[in-house]
Write a protein that holds these residues in place. Structure first.
Motif, mmCIF file in Angstrom:
data_model
loop_
_atom_site.group_PDB
_atom_site.id
_atom_site.type_symbol
_atom_site.label_atom_id
_atom_site.label_comp_id
_atom_site.label_asym_id
_atom_site.label_seq_id
_atom_site.Cartn_x
_atom_site.Cartn_y
_atom_site.Cartn_z
ATOM 1 N N ARG A 179 0.844 -1.193 0.000
ATOM 2 C CA ARG A 179 0.000 0.000 0.000
ATOM 3 C C ARG A 179 0.877 1.241 0.000
ATOM 4 N NH1 ARG A 179 -2.537 -0.426 6.159
ATOM 5 N NH2 ARG A 179 -0.617 0.118 7.296
ATOM 6 N N GLN A 180 0.299 2.318 -0.517
ATOM 7 C CA GLN A 180 1.008 3.586 -0.555
ATOM 8 C C GLN A 180 0.062 4.699 -0.154
ATOM 9 O OE1 GLN A 180 2.937 4.598 -4.273
ATOM 10 N NE2 GLN A 180 4.377 5.928 -3.210
ATOM 11 N N LYS A 237 3.867 9.162 1.138
ATOM 12 C CA LYS A 237 4.698 8.126 1.759
ATOM 13 C C LYS A 237 5.145 7.105 0.726
ATOM 14 C CE LYS A 237 2.660 8.439 6.379
ATOM 15 N NZ LYS A 237 2.072 7.669 7.510
ATOM 16 N N GLU A 238 6.154 6.352 1.086
ATOM 17 C CA GLU A 238 6.631 5.298 0.204
ATOM 18 C C GLU A 238 5.695 4.090 0.291
ATOM 19 O OE1 GLU A 238 11.428 6.255 0.311
ATOM 20 O OE2 GLU A 238 10.656 4.348 1.079
ATOM 21 N N ARG A 239 5.733 3.306 -0.752
ATOM 22 C CA ARG A 239 4.926 2.087 -0.756
ATOM 23 C C ARG A 239 5.478 1.126 0.297
ATOM 24 N NH1 ARG A 239 3.459 -0.121 -6.539
ATOM 25 N NH2 ARG A 239 5.710 -0.414 -6.677
ATOM 26 N N GLU A 240 4.568 0.470 1.004
ATOM 27 C CA GLU A 240 4.990 -0.427 2.070
ATOM 28 C C GLU A 240 4.289 -1.768 1.968
ATOM 29 O OE1 GLU A 240 3.958 1.193 5.885
ATOM 30 O OE2 GLU A 240 1.810 0.986 5.549
ATOM 31 N N ALA A 243 -4.932 4.334 1.956
ATOM 32 C CA ALA A 243 -3.848 4.216 0.980
ATOM 33 C C ALA A 243 -4.399 3.620 -0.307
ATOM 34 C CB ALA A 243 -2.737 3.312 1.518
ATOM 35 N N TYR A 248 -2.013 -2.178 -3.599
ATOM 36 C CA TYR A 248 -1.540 -2.817 -4.813
ATOM 37 C C TYR A 248 -1.346 -4.310 -4.590
ATOM 38 C CZ TYR A 248 -0.321 1.926 -6.274
ATOM 39 O OH TYR A 248 -0.354 3.250 -6.607
ATOM 40 N N GLU A 289 9.596 -5.391 -2.075
ATOM 41 C CA GLU A 289 9.063 -5.076 -3.402
ATOM 42 C C GLU A 289 9.835 -5.751 -4.522
ATOM 43 O OE1 GLU A 289 7.706 -0.500 -2.490
ATOM 44 O OE2 GLU A 289 7.947 -1.150 -4.562
#
Length: 122
Positions: A38-39, A43-46, A92, A95, A106
């Motif tokens: 999720r992003q 913020k960065e995707r986590e 968020a 994905y 990732e």
């Protein structure tokens, strides 16, 4: 080529639930592991959760343990993310991703969906 399509996002109040789906089509080419990331804005995707093909290896981010559950129906080529007790900080774009080996990184995933928006109001 493998295509992933997420669905099930939406607006929900804090404490509510949503179930996300990720449907796969095309040639999997052994990219049978699935992950959810999720992003949030700014913020960065986590990493959120991941599962191996048979579900023998399942991983969760600490922030969602006990609230989110990842499952899959291989006959339908679909992976689900059941999200309970949602919090505003869960807001968020979520994905779905596919790779060879399930895990929290990732770089383990080669194919990504377009994402589905989840908004949790307080």
């Amino acid at each position: 080529q493998l295509q992933l399509v997420e669905s099930g996002g939406g607006l929900v109040q804090a404490g509510g639930s949503l179930r996300l789906s990720c449907a796969a089509s095309g040639r999997t080419l052994s990219r049978n592991a699935r992950g959810w990331f999720r992003q949030a804005p700014g913020k960065e995707r986590e990493f959120v959760a991941a599962t191996s093909y048979m579900g023998g290896n399942i991983y969760y981010a600490d922030s969602v343990k006990g609230r989110f559950t990842i499952t899959r129906d291989n006959a339908k080529n679909t992976v689900y993310l059941q999200m309970n007790s949602l919090k505003p900080e869960d807001t968020a774009v979520y994905y779905c991703a596919a790779g060879v080996v399930a895990g929290p990184t990732e770089g383990q995933y080669e194919y990504w969906g377009q994402g589905t928006q989840v908004t949790v109001s307080s």
